[in-house]
Every structure is written in C-alpha cells, then in structure tokens.
Design a protein around this motif. Structure first.
Motif, PDB file in Angstrom:
ATOM      1  N   LYS A 199     -20.113 107.090  -6.437  1.00 39.52           N
ATOM      2  CA  LYS A 199     -21.510 106.897  -6.069  1.00 39.52           C
ATOM      3  C   LYS A 199     -21.732 105.409  -5.887  1.00 39.52           C
ATOM      4  O   LYS A 199     -21.117 104.589  -6.574  1.00 39.52           O
ATOM      5  CB  LYS A 199     -22.446 107.444  -7.149  1.00 39.52           C
ATOM      6  N   HIS A 200     -22.619 105.078  -4.965  1.00 38.62           N
ATOM      7  CA  HIS A 200     -22.910 103.678  -4.640  1.00 38.62           C
ATOM      8  C   HIS A 200     -24.403 103.423  -4.791  1.00 38.62           C
ATOM      9  O   HIS A 200     -25.214 104.265  -4.411  1.00 38.62           O
ATOM     10  CB  HIS A 200     -22.497 103.360  -3.205  1.00 38.62           C
ATOM     11  N   TRP A 201     -24.736 102.241  -5.309  1.00 39.47           N
ATOM     12  CA  TRP A 201     -26.124 101.841  -5.442  1.00 39.47           C
ATOM     13  C   TRP A 201     -26.275 100.384  -5.029  1.00 39.47           C
ATOM     14  O   TRP A 201     -25.353  99.579  -5.181  1.00 39.47           O
ATOM     15  CB  TRP A 201     -26.602 101.944  -6.886  1.00 39.47           C
ATOM     16  N   LEU A 202     -27.440 100.053  -4.547  1.00 42.62           N
ATOM     17  CA  LEU A 202     -27.862  98.665  -4.364  1.00 42.62           C
ATOM     18  C   LEU A 202     -28.868  98.423  -5.483  1.00 42.62           C
ATOM     19  O   LEU A 202     -29.837  99.179  -5.617  1.00 42.62           O
ATOM     20  CB  LEU A 202     -28.503  98.459  -2.997  1.00 42.62           C
ATOM     21  N   GLU A 203     -28.611  97.396  -6.298  1.00 45.46           N
ATOM     22  CA  GLU A 203     -29.424  97.226  -7.492  1.00 45.46           C
ATOM     23  C   GLU A 203     -29.932  95.800  -7.648  1.00 45.46           C
ATOM     24  O   GLU A 203     -29.313  94.849  -7.165  1.00 45.46           O
ATOM     25  CB  GLU A 203     -28.618  97.625  -8.738  1.00 45.46           C
ATOM     26  N   SER A 204     -31.045  95.701  -8.339  1.00 47.80           N
ATOM     27  CA  SER A 204     -31.572  94.406  -8.743  1.00 47.80           C
ATOM     28  C   SER A 204     -31.966  94.519 -10.208  1.00 47.80           C
ATOM     29  O   SER A 204     -32.310  95.607 -10.688  1.00 47.80           O
ATOM     30  CB  SER A 204     -32.772  94.004  -7.890  1.00 47.80           C
ATOM     31  N   ALA A 205     -31.894  93.395 -10.904  1.00 48.59           N
ATOM     32  CA  ALA A 205     -32.229  93.395 -12.320  1.00 48.59           C
ATOM     33  C   ALA A 205     -32.880  92.073 -12.686  1.00 48.59           C
ATOM     34  O   ALA A 205     -32.654  91.053 -12.034  1.00 48.59           O
ATOM     35  CB  ALA A 205     -30.968  93.618 -13.162  1.00 48.59           C
ATOM     36  N   THR A 206     -33.691  92.131 -13.730  1.00 46.33           N
ATOM     37  CA  THR A 206     -34.217  90.909 -14.314  1.00 46.33           C
ATOM     38  C   THR A 206     -33.693  90.815 -15.739  1.00 46.33           C
ATOM     39  O   THR A 206     -33.498  91.832 -16.408  1.00 46.33           O
ATOM     40  CB  THR A 206     -35.764  90.883 -14.324  1.00 46.33           C
ATOM     41  N   ALA A 207     -33.458  89.586 -16.160  1.00 45.19           N
ATOM     42  CA  ALA A 207     -32.965  89.343 -17.513  1.00 45.19           C
ATOM     43  C   ALA A 207     -33.787  88.220 -18.129  1.00 45.19           C
ATOM     44  O   ALA A 207     -34.325  87.365 -17.419  1.00 45.19           O
ATOM     45  CB  ALA A 207     -31.485  88.969 -17.487  1.00 45.19           C
ATOM     46  N   VAL A 208     -33.876  88.244 -19.452  1.00 40.46           N
ATOM     47  CA  VAL A 208     -34.575  87.186 -20.176  1.00 40.46           C
ATOM     48  C   VAL A 208     -33.653  86.666 -21.276  1.00 40.46           C
ATOM     49  O   VAL A 208     -32.834  87.398 -21.825  1.00 40.46           O
ATOM     50  CB  VAL A 208     -35.909  87.678 -20.788  1.00 40.46           C
ATOM     51  N   LEU A 209     -33.817  85.391 -21.561  1.00 30.96           N
ATOM     52  CA  LEU A 209     -33.048  84.764 -22.628  1.00 30.96           C
ATOM     53  C   LEU A 209     -33.782  85.000 -23.937  1.00 30.96           C
ATOM     54  O   LEU A 209     -34.917  84.552 -24.115  1.00 30.96           O
ATOM     55  CB  LEU A 209     -32.880  83.268 -22.348  1.00 30.96           C
ATOM     56  N   THR A 210     -33.165  85.742 -24.839  1.00 32.45           N
ATOM     57  CA  THR A 210     -33.757  86.042 -26.134  1.00 32.45           C
ATOM     58  C   THR A 210     -33.045  85.217 -27.206  1.00 32.45           C
ATOM     59  O   THR A 210     -32.074  84.517 -26.915  1.00 32.45           O
ATOM     60  CB  THR A 210     -33.604  87.541 -26.473  1.00 32.45           C
ATOM     61  N   GLU A 211     -33.498  85.328 -28.426  1.00 34.86           N
ATOM     62  CA  GLU A 211     -32.836  84.613 -29.521  1.00 34.86           C
ATOM     63  C   GLU A 211     -31.418  85.144 -29.751  1.00 34.86           C
ATOM     64  O   GLU A 211     -30.600  84.485 -30.375  1.00 34.86           O
ATOM     65  CB  GLU A 211     -33.659  84.683 -30.805  1.00 34.86           C
ATOM     66  N   ASN A 212     -31.119  86.332 -29.209  1.00 33.85           N
ATOM     67  CA  ASN A 212     -29.778  86.924 -29.309  1.00 33.85           C
ATOM     68  C   ASN A 212     -28.994  86.805 -28.019  1.00 33.85           C
ATOM     69  O   ASN A 212     -28.030  87.528 -27.813  1.00 33.85           O
ATOM     70  CB  ASN A 212     -29.883  88.392 -29.724  1.00 33.85           C
ATOM     71  N   GLY A 213     -29.415  85.942 -27.101  1.00 32.08           N
ATOM     72  CA  GLY A 213     -28.736  85.773 -25.826  1.00 32.08           C
ATOM     73  C   GLY A 213     -29.460  86.515 -24.716  1.00 32.08           C
ATOM     74  O   GLY A 213     -30.569  87.025 -24.891  1.00 32.08           O
ATOM     75  N   TRP A 214     -28.823  86.590 -23.549  1.00 31.49           N
ATOM     76  CA  TRP A 214     -29.423  87.244 -22.383  1.00 31.49           C
ATOM     77  C   TRP A 214     -29.473  88.752 -22.578  1.00 31.49           C
ATOM     78  O   TRP A 214     -28.508  89.352 -23.046  1.00 31.49           O
ATOM     79  CB  TRP A 214     -28.627  86.913 -21.133  1.00 31.49           C
ATOM     80  N   LYS A 215     -30.606  89.347 -22.170  1.00 30.62           N
ATOM     81  CA  LYS A 215     -30.751  90.804 -22.187  1.00 30.62           C
ATOM     82  C   LYS A 215     -31.455  91.239 -20.910  1.00 30.62           C
ATOM     83  O   LYS A 215     -32.285  90.514 -20.364  1.00 30.62           O
ATOM     84  CB  LYS A 215     -31.551  91.275 -23.401  1.00 30.62           C
ATOM     85  N   LEU A 216     -31.122  92.439 -20.471  1.00 26.96           N
ATOM     86  CA  LEU A 216     -31.767  92.998 -19.286  1.00 26.96           C
ATOM     87  C   LEU A 216     -33.150  93.511 -19.645  1.00 26.96           C
ATOM     88  O   LEU A 216     -33.344  94.165 -20.668  1.00 26.96           O
ATOM     89  CB  LEU A 216     -30.923  94.131 -18.703  1.00 26.96           C
TER      90      LEU A 216
END
Length: 151
Positions: free
Chosen positions: A123-140
């Motif tokens: 299966k194929h997808w075109l995807e976009s995501a946002t991430a934020v820098l938290t006190e535990n590192g980057w998270k989606l």
C-alpha cells in the motif's frame, strides 16, 4: 578595533553555523521519529509504543476518519487477536522537512509491504506530519495520510 571586529565576526559565524547544525540535527531526529514510529507502532502492532512517539493529543487523519491515541490503541489491540498477523515492512521517502522554533512539519511517501500466507501486497500513501519538541524529545502531533496508487 580590528581585533574587536574579528572577534565579533567569529562569534556571528559560529552562531550561524551552530544554528544550521542544530536544524540539520533536528531534521535527522524527525526523520528517525517518522521511521521508528511506523516500525514500533504499526509494524510491531504495539500500542504500548504510542506514548514514545505521539503527543497526548495526537491526531491521525486518514481516509476521511479522525483517529486519536485511544482509537489507534483499540485498533492495534484488536488486530493482534486476528491470525495470521501480516508482517509489515515500511519504506519512507522523505520529500521535505522544515523545522522552526520547536515545531516541524514533514512530507513523505510511505510504502508498506505486507506479507502473510505466501502472499505479498503493498500500500502507498502520501503523508504529512507535524512534530513538536517536548521535554522528552521530538514527538508527532498530527499525521495526515492520503492513499495513492501503487507505484
């Protein structure tokens, strides 16, 4: 005075190169975040890994549906009860990663190859995501997924 100007110039150049290095490091971590989240959550079908990769208010938008951590967890926990469990291998092709002030967005092509009972399909997808820098590192924080035709 020339010495003072030289020192100021060195400080400015160091700051600029440090900022670029920091952004490149963040891009590296964000790419790894995407790859590892698919491997550790979706390939391993392990809902216990959600908190390691997704924020508490994470949203997945896919096929006209809105999923959150609870609905993803329920889906995965039900899916592992079904037999046989397909093996999933992910291939991520990054298009762009942009980082600014503790936030990032990323676009990529995602191909998942599934195999079970001597059958293989992808299966194929075109995807976009946002991430934020938290006190535990980057998270989606959000992922949007649009299915595409198999290439």
């Amino acid at each position: 005075m020339k010495r003072f100007n030289a020192i100021i110039l060195m400080i400015l150049l160091t700051s600029i190169s440090y900022g670029q290095s920091s952004i490149e490091t963040d891009k590296y971590y964000i790419k790894n975040l995407i790859i590892e989240s698919f491997d550790k959550i979706w390939s391993e079908m392990n809902s216990k890994n959600i908190d390691n990769y997704y924020t508490k208010d994470f949203l997945l938008l896919e096929n006209g549906e809105v999923w959150n951590n609870d609905s993803i967890s329920t889906y995965l926990n039900n899916a592992i009860l079904k037999k046989p469990i397909p093996k999933r291998v992910n291939e991520i092709e990054f298009i762009k990663v942009k980082v600014l002030d503790g936030m990032a967005w990323v676009t990529y092509k995602n191909k998942a190859t599934f195999s079970f009972e001597n059958k293989i399909f992808s299966k194929h997808w075109l995807e976009s995501a946002t991430a934020v820098l938290t006190e535990n590192g980057w998270k989606l924080e959000m992922l949007h997924s649009s299915p595409t035709k198999n290439e």
